[in-house]
Motif scaffolding. Sequence first.
Motif, PDB file in Angstrom:
ATOM      1  N   LEU A 131       0.849  -1.185   0.000  1.00  0.00           N
ATOM      2  CA  LEU A 131       0.000   0.000   0.000  1.00  0.00           C
ATOM      3  C   LEU A 131       0.888   1.240   0.000  1.00  0.00           C
ATOM      4  O   LEU A 131       1.742   1.411   0.871  1.00  0.00           O
ATOM      5  N   ARG A 132       0.683   2.114  -0.990  1.00  0.00           N
ATOM      6  CA  ARG A 132       1.501   3.311  -1.121  1.00  0.00           C
ATOM      7  C   ARG A 132       0.624   4.509  -1.494  1.00  0.00           C
ATOM      8  O   ARG A 132      -0.404   4.364  -2.170  1.00  0.00           O
ATOM      9  N   LEU A 133       1.049   5.677  -1.065  1.00  0.00           N
ATOM     10  CA  LEU A 133       0.411   6.922  -1.462  1.00  0.00           C
ATOM     11  C   LEU A 133       1.065   7.402  -2.752  1.00  0.00           C
ATOM     12  O   LEU A 133       2.281   7.610  -2.802  1.00  0.00           O
ATOM     13  N   LEU A 134       0.254   7.572  -3.805  1.00  0.00           N
ATOM     14  CA  LEU A 134       0.773   8.062  -5.085  1.00  0.00           C
ATOM     15  C   LEU A 134       0.601   9.577  -5.134  1.00  0.00           C
ATOM     16  O   LEU A 134      -0.464  10.105  -4.810  1.00  0.00           O
ATOM     17  N   SER A 135       1.651  10.264  -5.540  1.00  0.00           N
ATOM     18  CA  SER A 135       1.628  11.722  -5.593  1.00  0.00           C
ATOM     19  C   SER A 135       2.108  12.200  -6.952  1.00  0.00           C
ATOM     20  O   SER A 135       2.916  11.532  -7.624  1.00  0.00           O
ATOM     21  N   ASP A 136       1.623  13.367  -7.368  1.00  0.00           N
ATOM     22  CA  ASP A 136       2.093  13.984  -8.596  1.00  0.00           C
ATOM     23  C   ASP A 136       3.554  14.385  -8.421  1.00  0.00           C
ATOM     24  O   ASP A 136       3.905  15.077  -7.468  1.00  0.00           O
ATOM     25  N   PRO A 137       4.455  13.944  -9.315  1.00  0.00           N
ATOM     26  CA  PRO A 137       5.883  14.223  -9.127  1.00  0.00           C
ATOM     27  C   PRO A 137       6.233  15.700  -9.300  1.00  0.00           C
ATOM     28  O   PRO A 137       7.307  16.117  -8.877  1.00  0.00           O
ATOM     29  N   CYS A 138       5.352  16.483  -9.895  1.00  0.00           N
ATOM     30  CA  CYS A 138       5.646  17.903 -10.116  1.00  0.00           C
ATOM     31  C   CYS A 138       5.097  18.775  -8.994  1.00  0.00           C
ATOM     32  O   CYS A 138       5.804  19.627  -8.451  1.00  0.00           O
ATOM     33  N   SER A 139       3.826  18.555  -8.640  1.00  0.00           N
ATOM     34  CA  SER A 139       3.202  19.407  -7.623  1.00  0.00           C
ATOM     35  C   SER A 139       3.260  18.808  -6.236  1.00  0.00           C
ATOM     36  O   SER A 139       3.054  19.512  -5.246  1.00  0.00           O
ATOM     37  N   GLY A 140       3.511  17.493  -6.151  1.00  0.00           N
ATOM     38  CA  GLY A 140       3.477  16.818  -4.858  1.00  0.00           C
ATOM     39  C   GLY A 140       2.078  16.556  -4.366  1.00  0.00           C
ATOM     40  O   GLY A 140       1.888  16.044  -3.249  1.00  0.00           O
ATOM     41  N   GLU A 141       1.067  16.861  -5.157  1.00  0.00           N
ATOM     42  CA  GLU A 141      -0.326  16.662  -4.749  1.00  0.00           C
ATOM     43  C   GLU A 141      -0.658  15.176  -4.693  1.00  0.00           C
ATOM     44  O   GLU A 141      -0.337  14.417  -5.618  1.00  0.00           O
ATOM     45  N   PRO A 142      -1.292  14.696  -3.611  1.00  0.00           N
ATOM     46  CA  PRO A 142      -1.676  13.280  -3.544  1.00  0.00           C
ATOM     47  C   PRO A 142      -2.684  12.939  -4.651  1.00  0.00           C
ATOM     48  O   PRO A 142      -3.602  13.716  -4.929  1.00  0.00           O
ATOM     49  N   LEU A 143      -2.498  11.783  -5.250  1.00  0.00           N
ATOM     50  CA  LEU A 143      -3.379  11.323  -6.321  1.00  0.00           C
ATOM     51  C   LEU A 143      -4.312  10.221  -5.858  1.00  0.00           C
ATOM     52  O   LEU A 143      -5.505  10.232  -6.166  1.00  0.00           O
ATOM     53  N   ASP A 144      -3.782   9.254  -5.128  1.00  0.00           N
ATOM     54  CA  ASP A 144      -4.596   8.134  -4.661  1.00  0.00           C
ATOM     55  C   ASP A 144      -3.758   7.284  -3.711  1.00  0.00           C
ATOM     56  O   ASP A 144      -2.526   7.326  -3.743  1.00  0.00           O
ATOM     57  N   ARG A 145      -4.435   6.531  -2.873  1.00  0.00           N
ATOM     58  CA  ARG A 145      -3.757   5.524  -2.064  1.00  0.00           C
ATOM     59  C   ARG A 145      -3.993   4.195  -2.768  1.00  0.00           C
ATOM     60  O   ARG A 145      -5.142   3.760  -2.918  1.00  0.00           O
ATOM     61  N   ALA A 146      -2.925   3.549  -3.217  1.00  0.00           N
ATOM     62  CA  ALA A 146      -3.054   2.412  -4.132  1.00  0.00           C
ATOM     63  C   ALA A 146      -2.175   1.255  -3.696  1.00  0.00           C
ATOM     64  O   ALA A 146      -1.229   1.406  -2.918  1.00  0.00           O
ATOM     65  N   LEU A 147      -2.516   0.089  -4.221  1.00  0.00           N
ATOM     66  CA  LEU A 147      -1.645  -1.083  -4.099  1.00  0.00           C
ATOM     67  C   LEU A 147      -0.674  -1.072  -5.275  1.00  0.00           C
ATOM     68  O   LEU A 147      -1.088  -0.893  -6.430  1.00  0.00           O
ATOM     69  N   VAL A 148       0.592  -1.255  -5.008  1.00  0.00           N
ATOM     70  CA  VAL A 148       1.586  -1.309  -6.070  1.00  0.00           C
ATOM     71  C   VAL A 148       2.300  -2.653  -6.004  1.00  0.00           C
ATOM     72  O   VAL A 148       2.512  -3.209  -4.926  1.00  0.00           O
ATOM     73  N   LEU A 149       2.628  -3.174  -7.182  1.00  0.00           N
ATOM     74  CA  LEU A 149       3.357  -4.438  -7.281  1.00  0.00           C
ATOM     75  C   LEU A 149       4.564  -4.235  -8.186  1.00  0.00           C
ATOM     76  O   LEU A 149       4.438  -3.667  -9.282  1.00  0.00           O
ATOM     77  N   TRP A 150       5.698  -4.708  -7.740  1.00  0.00           N
ATOM     78  CA  TRP A 150       6.969  -4.570  -8.452  1.00  0.00           C
ATOM     79  C   TRP A 150       7.391  -5.937  -8.968  1.00  0.00           C
ATOM     80  O   TRP A 150       7.515  -6.902  -8.212  1.00  0.00           O
ATOM     81  N   PHE A 151       7.549  -6.033 -10.306  1.00  0.00           N
ATOM     82  CA  PHE A 151       7.948  -7.280 -10.955  1.00  0.00           C
ATOM     83  C   PHE A 151       9.282  -7.046 -11.672  1.00  0.00           C
ATOM     84  O   PHE A 151       9.300  -6.611 -12.840  1.00  0.00           O
ATOM     85  N   PRO A 152      10.413  -7.289 -11.017  1.00  0.00           N
ATOM     86  CA  PRO A 152      11.692  -7.113 -11.714  1.00  0.00           C
ATOM     87  C   PRO A 152      11.862  -8.176 -12.795  1.00  0.00           C
ATOM     88  O   PRO A 152      11.495  -9.332 -12.618  1.00  0.00           O
ATOM     89  N   GLY A 153      12.400  -7.761 -13.943  1.00  0.00           N
ATOM     90  CA  GLY A 153      12.662  -8.717 -15.012  1.00  0.00           C
ATOM     91  C   GLY A 153      13.815  -9.630 -14.642  1.00  0.00           C
ATOM     92  O   GLY A 153      14.634  -9.302 -13.782  1.00  0.00           O
ATOM     93  N   PRO A 154      13.888 -10.806 -15.236  1.00  0.00           N
ATOM     94  CA  PRO A 154      13.024 -11.283 -16.322  1.00  0.00           C
ATOM     95  C   PRO A 154      11.775 -12.012 -15.842  1.00  0.00           C
ATOM     96  O   PRO A 154      11.024 -12.528 -16.669  1.00  0.00           O
ATOM     97  N   ARG A 155      11.542 -12.043 -14.530  1.00  0.00           N
ATOM     98  CA  ARG A 155      10.386 -12.784 -14.007  1.00  0.00           C
ATOM     99  C   ARG A 155       9.155 -11.887 -13.998  1.00  0.00           C
ATOM    100  O   ARG A 155       8.635 -11.510 -12.947  1.00  0.00           O
ATOM    101  N   SER A 156       8.709 -11.542 -15.204  1.00  0.00           N
ATOM    102  CA  SER A 156       7.504 -10.732 -15.363  1.00  0.00           C
ATOM    103  C   SER A 156       6.826 -11.141 -16.657  1.00  0.00           C
ATOM    104  O   SER A 156       7.374 -11.933 -17.433  1.00  0.00           O
ATOM    105  N   PHE A 157       5.645 -10.600 -16.908  1.00  0.00           N
ATOM    106  CA  PHE A 157       4.902 -10.968 -18.116  1.00  0.00           C
ATOM    107  C   PHE A 157       5.696 -10.637 -19.372  1.00  0.00           C
ATOM    108  O   PHE A 157       5.762 -11.440 -20.307  1.00  0.00           O
TER     109      PHE A 157
END
Length: 514
Positions: free
Chosen positions: A101-127
């Motif tokens: 669970l992470r808070l997503l923010s606009d990289p320019c304004s810093g404004e919060p966008l949403d609280r979301a689930l993020v998943l990290w798939f490092p290659g080569p073990r990804s689709f």
Amino acid sequence: MVHSPTCPHPRFLLVPASEPQFPHLQTPDPGDPVWNVRWALCTRRSSGAAAPGSGATIFALSSGQGRCGIAVIRTSGPSSGHALRILTAARDLPPARHASLRLLSDPCSGEPLDRALVLWFPGPRSFTGEDCVEFHVHGGPAVVSGVLQALGSVPGLRPAEAGEFTRRAFANGKLNLTEVEGLADLIHAETEAQRRQALRQLDGELGHLCRGWAETLTKALAHVEAYIDFGEDDNLEEGVLEQADIEVRALEVALGAHLRDARRGQRLRSGAHVVVTGPPNAGKSSLVNLLSRKPVSIVSPEPGTTRDVLETPVDLAGFPVLLSDTAGLREGVGPVEQEGVRRARERLEQADLILAMLDASDLASPSSCNFLATVVASVGARSPSDSSQRLLLVLNKSDLLSPEGPGPRPDLPPHLLLSCLTGEGLDGLLEALRKELAAVCGDPSTGSPLLTRARHQHHLQGCLDALSHYKPSKDLALAAEALRVARGHLTRLTGGGGTEEILDIIFRDFCVGK
């Protein structure tokens, strides 16, 4: 694109849909913020952005358009991890393949966008075989639009093209071409039979079969080449050419069996053509409405109500079907009805399965007798090997019969009793249709993998034609060349040596985000 002195990343402004700045693209819906964002971001492609597969990182909405509970946005490419760090303001990446669970923010304004689930798939073990990130955000258009715009502001990221994620998976060896086609068919599957067949192809059954055949040809080619180079030195085992010949002839038999499947796999993918025919007032339109579960055709006691071919796609017993209602077969009383009868007979010639309908209470009428003699008897007399057409005879209006059933007719072919009015006999008809359609389309849950596309047939036929020139007893060099050509067809079927034009056609069937 504008630059802010306080933001290191370029910012993208929403372009009003009314301004035709990109006439080569389809005009977006002005009320769809997701497409307005994609509209603005497409300027990066027209200003010299990298082509697909050149190392750029791509992003797209992978779930469907519109409001929903959860929307999935994903990225693929070397800058995926960098984008995740920027949007989450995190120094470290989350654990691989674990939802965080992470808070997503606009990289320019810093404004919060949403609280979301993020998943990290490092290659080569990804689709795709590359570094990938998935953002599981709330599915409101404003949230999706904000996250897409934020990703577009990250250097090195650009919007994905249709099918680009799958194309990268193919390029990185995660899927072969038949598996890619299976994935496309699974996305578009509308019936149980289509889903089963697509899953089998996605699991690689057709690809494994073709690779096994290619290995057989490779082994035979190696033996022939070895005999050409070293046969006179007596350094080869006895019977090398004879063993190669046995294996090649067995492969010819297997290829012939697959090519004799009468296009069953293609029917399963695109739909079998089922035509309802019979004399006027037999209940054809009533049956079409009953099977399609909607009022497709006008039902009237007046003969000749249906004067044109009416078609509707339906799911019959789990199989995709194009169901056609046709004019009653008789000598037309006017030019319009005569044209309708002509079209009905023309459509009969194109049918995979004919549903021949008669009025069970009127079997002795001239129209019924003529229909039995001209249509039912002629189709039934054909050998199954001579024609792929199949026929089911249905006696409708069983509710008008006495308890003993229809009158004695020793010449009456096997038939099914049905009442479109009460629905009695419908279950038996559906079961008979399931068996007939399994024969027409193939049973996707059993037997060998089906050939679902014309491309498959083309390459298998090309392979078989090449093997017909394999005659080692006459000329070993020509025999070796025949094996090389045949093997090339099998290789191209699974994606090796395919031209860019063919790949473009296959991948354009995918939606953006897949």
